[in-house]
Design a protein around this motif. Structure first.
Motif, PDB file in Angstrom:
ATOM      1  N   MET A   1       0.824  -1.206   0.000  1.00 50.88           N
ATOM      2  CA  MET A   1       0.000   0.000   0.000  1.00 50.88           C
ATOM      3  C   MET A   1       0.861   1.261   0.000  1.00 50.88           C
ATOM      4  O   MET A   1       0.594   2.211  -0.748  1.00 50.88           O
ATOM      5  N   GLU A   2       1.890   1.299   0.817  1.00 49.49           N
ATOM      6  CA  GLU A   2       2.807   2.443   0.823  1.00 49.49           C
ATOM      7  C   GLU A   2       3.468   2.611  -0.538  1.00 49.49           C
ATOM      8  O   GLU A   2       3.598   3.736  -1.047  1.00 49.49           O
ATOM      9  N   SER A   3       3.885   1.505  -1.128  1.00 50.42           N
ATOM     10  CA  SER A   3       4.542   1.558  -2.431  1.00 50.42           C
ATOM     11  C   SER A   3       3.594   2.081  -3.499  1.00 50.42           C
ATOM     12  O   SER A   3       3.994   2.848  -4.388  1.00 50.42           O
ATOM     13  N   LEU A   4       2.332   1.671  -3.428  1.00 57.60           N
ATOM     14  CA  LEU A   4       1.345   2.131  -4.397  1.00 57.60           C
ATOM     15  C   LEU A   4       1.115   3.638  -4.281  1.00 57.60           C
ATOM     16  O   LEU A   4       1.039   4.350  -5.289  1.00 57.60           O
ATOM     17  N   LEU A   5       1.026   4.139  -3.047  1.00 56.00           N
ATOM     18  CA  LEU A   5       0.866   5.587  -2.853  1.00 56.00           C
ATOM     19  C   LEU A   5       2.111   6.341  -3.319  1.00 56.00           C
ATOM     20  O   LEU A   5       2.013   7.427  -3.903  1.00 56.00           O
ATOM     21  N   ALA A   6       3.285   5.767  -3.088  1.00 56.60           N
ATOM     22  CA  ALA A   6       4.517   6.395  -3.564  1.00 56.60           C
ATOM     23  C   ALA A   6       4.570   6.407  -5.089  1.00 56.60           C
ATOM     24  O   ALA A   6       5.005   7.391  -5.704  1.00 56.60           O
ATOM     25  N   ALA A   7       4.119   5.336  -5.705  1.00 57.97           N
ATOM     26  CA  ALA A   7       4.083   5.280  -7.163  1.00 57.97           C
ATOM     27  C   ALA A   7       3.115   6.312  -7.728  1.00 57.97           C
ATOM     28  O   ALA A   7       3.392   6.953  -8.752  1.00 57.97           O
ATOM     29  N   ALA A   8       1.964   6.474  -7.053  1.00 60.18           N
ATOM     30  CA  ALA A   8       0.993   7.464  -7.503  1.00 60.18           C
ATOM     31  C   ALA A   8       1.560   8.876  -7.403  1.00 60.18           C
ATOM     32  O   ALA A   8       1.310   9.725  -8.272  1.00 60.18           O
ATOM     33  N   GLU A   9       2.332   9.137  -6.364  1.00 58.04           N
ATOM     34  CA  GLU A   9       2.916  10.477  -6.174  1.00 58.04           C
ATOM     35  C   GLU A   9       4.046  10.741  -7.162  1.00 58.04           C
ATOM     36  O   GLU A   9       4.172  11.848  -7.690  1.00 58.04           O
ATOM     37  N   SER A  10       4.857   9.739  -7.432  1.00 59.22           N
ATOM     38  CA  SER A  10       6.022   9.938  -8.292  1.00 59.22           C
ATOM     39  C   SER A  10       5.738   9.744  -9.778  1.00 59.22           C
ATOM     40  O   SER A  10       6.472  10.250 -10.624  1.00 59.22           O
ATOM     41  N   GLY A  11       4.698   9.005 -10.082  1.00 56.28           N
ATOM     42  CA  GLY A  11       4.424   8.684 -11.475  1.00 56.28           C
ATOM     43  C   GLY A  11       5.337   7.600 -12.022  1.00 56.28           C
ATOM     44  O   GLY A  11       5.366   7.359 -13.230  1.00 56.28           O
ATOM     45  N   GLN A  12       6.064   6.910 -11.138  1.00 54.34           N
ATOM     46  CA  GLN A  12       7.003   5.870 -11.540  1.00 54.34           C
ATOM     47  C   GLN A  12       6.621   4.534 -10.904  1.00 54.34           C
ATOM     48  O   GLN A  12       5.998   4.499  -9.850  1.00 54.34           O
ATOM     49  N   ALA A  13       7.042   3.459 -11.552  1.00 48.48           N
ATOM     50  CA  ALA A  13       6.871   2.140 -10.941  1.00 48.48           C
ATOM     51  C   ALA A  13       7.747   2.053  -9.691  1.00 48.48           C
ATOM     52  O   ALA A  13       8.843   2.606  -9.652  1.00 48.48           O
TER      53      ALA A  13
END
Length: 369
Positions: A335-347
């Motif tokens: 879940m943290e990784s998914l939110l980080a991906a959403a913020e960064s626009g990167q996988a």
């Protein structure tokens, strides 16, 4: 300890709304017994303890020190999960908590590392995946009923909990939102069926800057939204399966499936992972229609608290418990990784992994396995 002769003695911390579900279940299970109840509101602790034969109301500090408490059932708000869990571990108690394991992975790792040093166990909700719904679906997948899985979908949509919850603000603060609130049910089900996740991509949005309390003494009061309330992403499981996830507090209604799994030879419809049972259906290329699948795995009649009983069984036998801390940590990490991906626009690569929990045989009892 943890068997019908010597049941695991439970001290419940946090006598809020969810505590009633656990207290309704425990009398059905022979290997657990509630001995103490604590809450920041002493009157609420007293009222709850009065409903449990043999239990007494204590302060949180008294409960942590009580010699007749083997496991602390941590039902506090998410922001307090790590604090209570660490205090319980320091007191030499096992811990089972509501989801998420902690507010973030840093706190969650502290809990797991402290527990490992102390030689105590950590369990965490959701235990809904131990019921016949997800376990029947898992049994189908393990038997190759739809061929090799290639993809899955998981959707949870609602207009928001403020419509019914009298104090919904914490759902919209850091540690809340649809992903951290409801995502653990769906992600734990996906990991149970398809294994751990290694990489994610995602996007998120906050369409409504404020929300309004819809019931209770504060009805009509508005408050700010501090988290993403619509999150969508794609999860790459370790074996290559791609799961599409959507969690939203911004959608009034939908006809989307809760969870579906797609294989090379068919598809599987999985019931709501926020419940323990429900109908599993299968579509196979040879038959070209959806057909109901008989129950073939899971604890029948399960409800919240079966994960605690499963942990008690594991303590008695020396084996692993299923709703364990490493699984909960991995789900939180996803879940943290998914939110980080959403913020960064990167996988984003998911840093953790976990063992796939053992399947639950049909008609098993947690205290008897």
């Amino acid at each position: 300890m943890g068997d019908p002769v010597n049941p695991l003695r439970i001290g419940l911390v946090g006598a809020g709304q969810i505590s009633g579900a656990y207290l309704k279940t425990f009398p059905q299970l022979d290997n657990v017994r509630v001995t103490a109840v604590a809450d920041l509101d002493p009157a609420r602790a007293e009222a709850t303890a009065d409903t449990v034969p043999g239990a007494r109301a204590l302060t949180p500090a008294e409960l942590l020190a009580a010699p007749d408490v083997d496991l602390v059932l941590n039902l506090t708000i998410p922001a307090a999960h790590a604090e209570i869990a660490l205090a319980a571990v320091a007191a030499g108690k096992h811990v089972y908590g509501e989801k998420p394991l902690a507010a973030d992975t840093t706190e969650a790792r502290q809990v797991l590392d402290a527990a490992a040093r102390a030689g105590v166990r950590v369990g965490c909700a959701p235990d809904t995946v131990l019921g016949t719904g997800v376990q029947t679906a898992r049994a189908q997948l393990d038997a190759g009923a739809i061929g090799r899985p290639v993809a899955a979908t998981a959707f949870m949509v609602t207009p928001g909990h403020e419509r019914w919850h009298p104090a919904p603000e914490f759902y919209y603060r850091p540690g809340g939102g649809p992903l951290l609130d409801m995502g653990p049910y769906y992600l734990t089900a996906l990991v149970t069926m398809l294994g751990p996740v290694r990489r994610v991509v995602g996007m998120s949005a906050t369409p409504q800057p404020t929300r309004t309390v819809g019931s209770g003494p504060n009805a009509g009061t508005s408050f700010p939204v501090q988290v993403a309330t619509h999150v969508t992403g794609v999860l790459e499981h370790a074996d290559g399966v791609l799961s599409t996830l959507m969690m939203s507090f911004d959608i009034w209604a939908g006809q989307l499936p809760r969870i579906e799994v797609y294989g090379l030879e068919g598809s599987l419809s999985v019931p709501d992972p926020n419940g323990f049972d429900g109908q599993v259906s299968r579509f196979h290329a040879s038959r070209q229609e959806w057909t109901p699948v008989p129950e073939s795995g899971g604890y029948r009649g399960a409800s919240r608290g079966y994960g605690v009983s499963d942990l008690a069984r594991a303590l008695a036998t020396g084996g692993p418990h299923r709703a364990d801390g490493e699984l909960a940590y991995h789900v939180l990490d996803v879940m943290e990784s998914l939110l980080a991906a959403a913020e960064s626009g990167q996988a984003v690569e998911v840093g953790s992994s976990c063992a796939r929990p053992a399947a639950v045989p049909l008609d098993a009892r947690p205290e008897e396995q």
